[in-house]
Write a protein that holds these residues in place. Structure first.
Motif, PDB file in Angstrom:
ATOM      1  N   TYR A 248      65.235 -34.468  31.068  1.00 16.48           N
ATOM      2  CA  TYR A 248      65.283 -35.344  29.888  1.00 16.48           C
ATOM      3  C   TYR A 248      64.807 -34.591  28.645  1.00 16.48           C
ATOM      4  N   ARG A 249      63.770 -33.781  28.808  1.00 16.04           N
ATOM      5  CA  ARG A 249      63.307 -32.970  27.667  1.00 16.04           C
ATOM      6  C   ARG A 249      64.390 -31.982  27.237  1.00 16.04           C
ATOM      7  N   LEU A 287      64.808 -47.791  45.555  1.00 17.92           N
ATOM      8  CA  LEU A 287      66.199 -48.052  45.940  1.00 17.92           C
ATOM      9  C   LEU A 287      66.502 -47.494  47.315  1.00 17.92           C
ATOM     10  N   PRO A 288      67.524 -48.043  47.996  1.00 17.12           N
ATOM     11  CA  PRO A 288      67.923 -47.506  49.298  1.00 17.12           C
ATOM     12  C   PRO A 288      68.410 -46.067  49.178  1.00 17.12           C
ATOM     13  N   ARG A 289      68.413 -45.372  50.292  1.00 20.72           N
ATOM     14  CA  ARG A 289      68.898 -43.999  50.327  1.00 20.72           C
ATOM     15  C   ARG A 289      70.341 -43.934  49.803  1.00 20.72           C
ATOM     16  N   GLY A 290      70.608 -42.955  48.964  1.00 20.26           N
ATOM     17  CA  GLY A 290      71.945 -42.794  48.408  1.00 20.26           C
ATOM     18  C   GLY A 290      72.134 -43.470  47.059  1.00 20.26           C
ATOM     19  N   GLU A 291      71.153 -44.265  46.630  1.00 24.75           N
ATOM     20  CA  GLU A 291      71.232 -44.910  45.323  1.00 24.75           C
ATOM     21  C   GLU A 291      70.122 -44.383  44.427  1.00 24.75           C
ATOM     22  N   LYS A 292      70.417 -44.265  43.135  1.00 29.24           N
ATOM     23  CA  LYS A 292      69.449 -43.755  42.170  1.00 29.24           C
ATOM     24  C   LYS A 292      69.579 -44.528  40.866  1.00 29.24           C
ATOM     25  N   LEU A 293      68.444 -44.847  40.272  1.00 31.91           N
ATOM     26  CA  LEU A 293      68.451 -45.443  38.939  1.00 31.91           C
ATOM     27  C   LEU A 293      68.772 -44.403  37.879  1.00 31.91           C
ATOM     28  N   ILE A 294      68.364 -43.165  38.145  1.00 31.65           N
ATOM     29  CA  ILE A 294      68.730 -42.061  37.255  1.00 31.65           C
ATOM     30  C   ILE A 294      68.656 -40.751  38.032  1.00 31.65           C
ATOM     31  N   GLU A 295      69.568 -39.871  37.716  1.00 34.61           N
ATOM     32  CA  GLU A 295      69.563 -38.496  38.235  1.00 34.61           C
ATOM     33  C   GLU A 295      70.333 -37.637  37.248  1.00 34.61           C
ATOM     34  N   LEU A 309      74.413 -33.949  32.788  1.00 37.64           N
ATOM     35  CA  LEU A 309      74.973 -35.300  32.831  1.00 37.64           C
ATOM     36  C   LEU A 309      73.961 -36.199  33.525  1.00 37.64           C
ATOM     37  N   ALA A 310      73.525 -37.252  32.859  1.00 36.81           N
ATOM     38  CA  ALA A 310      72.602 -38.222  33.451  1.00 36.81           C
ATOM     39  C   ALA A 310      73.363 -39.475  33.839  1.00 36.81           C
ATOM     40  N   GLY A 320      77.776 -43.095  34.372  1.00 36.48           N
ATOM     41  CA  GLY A 320      77.283 -42.087  33.448  1.00 36.48           C
ATOM     42  C   GLY A 320      76.518 -42.727  32.306  1.00 36.48           C
ATOM     43  N   TYR A 321      75.329 -42.178  31.998  1.00 37.00           N
ATOM     44  CA  TYR A 321      74.508 -42.680  30.889  1.00 37.00           C
ATOM     45  C   TYR A 321      74.713 -41.851  29.626  1.00 37.00           C
ATOM     46  N   PHE A 322      74.494 -40.553  29.765  1.00 45.73           N
ATOM     47  CA  PHE A 322      74.625 -39.668  28.608  1.00 45.73           C
ATOM     48  C   PHE A 322      74.831 -38.249  29.102  1.00 45.73           C
ATOM     49  N   THR A 323      75.314 -37.421  28.201  1.00 43.21           N
ATOM     50  CA  THR A 323      75.591 -36.025  28.526  1.00 43.21           C
ATOM     51  C   THR A 323      75.219 -35.158  27.337  1.00 43.21           C
ATOM     52  N   SER A 324      74.991 -33.878  27.588  1.00 42.53           N
ATOM     53  CA  SER A 324      74.694 -32.961  26.481  1.00 42.53           C
ATOM     54  C   SER A 324      75.056 -31.542  26.875  1.00 42.53           C
TER      55      SER A 324
END
Length: 425
Positions: A248-249, A287-295, A309-310, A320-324
């Protein structure tokens, strides 16, 4: 004498030997729907309201198993947003549940805001949620349709305070083939943007073949050659809160020059937004295995993270949330952002995901992949004179944004104007 055949393409009526009367069929279907609606109207629905996430958690999680959802309707995502950004914006939680015979069939997470003397109820998620609809039990379609039609009156009865407007932006018409009653039954206007995604199967090559496969493979080979000339590269994904924070930084460092050049405020740099994404990283363990709130997926070469890519993964879908990309002309010819998307979609197929969602907006790189469009509407239900004035102004603003974004000349002018305001030539 032999009877003549019916006109080609029309089914034969067995009783009369004549084509079906299409208007009669439509009339019959309408009557059947009216009967279903009449039956639903006899069902008593109880509307309950709370501000306590803990109280509503079991109901929310049960509904998650019976609804077509995105990650933005996930309990932990919404709770993290409200307890960071929602509160920072001065909001209070209004969690609305519809009960039928003691069974939850509807859940609408709202935030109560006070702006310019108005009381606004709006869907949670703010600008970080690309789709902001409610949770509807898929087996209770007619009941939920009536509930939504009566929602303004039911809310007025259930809430201990008066409301000027119900403001529910970015409502998809449907998700996973399930109609969104909020979009279908309440007054709305077309959103300034739409969403898009690519449906996935395990065979990535088949997904690739849907459009420009030869060109994509050619570009990929050139990118890999260029990356190898830098001494090799690494494609990786975060797997801990500490790694998520580090990426994120990096994202903030990548994006700061981009925002500055365009004269756009950096909505990701403030403390509340950082707290939100850090909270998502911390809550991944829930969250259950295989799911992520963010990665974060990223490509690293030459000792630097060139692109990232987040996103979050939920219910077999990646959002997709955001990319840079790194702000350095040395790497521009490699198009590291496009390379990262290619690799992430490829891995999503291998992981058995069914959808990769690009969110809202109409950027060119999205069009090269997407085979699903998600039209969106903004629901505005004024409940007072002040609310009607607010709705009129917002519809006008949304329509203007939509026209500007659809007109390349106007959109280019707006971008140049922002740059001049930011002190750039």
């Amino acid at each position: 004498m032999t009877d003549s055949a019916p006109p080609s393409g029309l089914p034969e009526n067995p009783a009369r030997g004549q084509p079906h009367d299409e208007s009669a069929i439509k009339s019959a279907v309408a009557r059947l729907r009216a009967i279903a609606d009449a039956r639903a109207a006899t069902v008593e629905i109880e509307l309950l309201v709370t501000s306590d996430f803990a109280v509503i958690e079991p109901i929310w999680k049960q509904l998650q198993t019976t609804c077509g959802l995105t990650i933005y309707q996930n309990y932990h995502w919404q709770k993290a947003w409200f307890e960071t950004l929602g509160r920072a914006e001065g909001g209070s939680a209004v969690l609305v549940v519809g009960l039928l015979d003691e069974r939850a069939v509807f859940l609408l997470p709202l935030t109560r805001l006070r702006k310019r003397g108005l009381t606004i109820l709006t869907s949670m998620g703010g600008t970080h949620a690309n789709y902001r609809f409610a949770l509807f039990c898929r087996e209770a379609g007619a009941v939920n349709a009536r509930l939504v039609s009566d929602l303004p009156a039911l809310l007025a009865k259930a809430l201990p305070f008066s409301v000027d407007i119900l403001d529910l932006p970015l409502q998809p018409l449907a998700w996973d083939g399930i109609e969104n009653p909020l979009a279908a039954r309440l007054p709305s206007t077309q959103s300034a943007v739409g969403g898009s995604s690519v449906s996935l199967i395990s065979d990535f090559n088949a997904v690739l073949e849907r459009g420009n496969a030869k060109r994509k493979r050619k570009i990929l080979r050139a990118q890999e050659r260029g990356l190898n000339e830098l001494g090799g590269y690494r494609v990786a994904r975060t797997d801990s809160p500490a790694e998520d924070r580090r990426l994120y930084r990096t994202f903030l460092a990548h994006k700061a020059p981009w925002f500055a050049e365009r004269g756009i405020p950096d909505k990701f740099a403030n403390a509340a937004t950082r707290a939100f994404f850090e909270r998502l990283a911390d809550d991944n363990a829930l969250l259950p295995r295989g799911e992520k709130l963010i990665e974060f997926d990223y490509v690293e070469a030459d000792g630097k993270i060139l692109a990232l890519l987040a996103g979050g993964t939920f219910d077999g879908q990646h959002f997709g949330y955001f990319t840079s990309i790194i702000h350095d002309e040395k790497y521009a010819s490699l198009s590291p952002g496009a390379f990262t998307f290619y690799k992430r979609i490829e891995s999503a197929c291998a992981e058995g995901l069914r959808r990769f969602d690009f969110g809202v907006g109409s950027e060119r790189y999205k069009a090269s992949w997407c085979d699903e469009e998600h039209p969106l509407v903004d629901v505005l239900v004024p409940l007072s004179l002040k609310g009607r004035l607010y709705a009129g102004a917002k519809r006008l603003k949304t329509g203007l944004k939509r026209q500007i974004k659809r007109n390349p000349t106007l959109w280019r002018f707006v971008r140049q104007f922002r740059q001049r305001l930011a002190g750039k030539s």
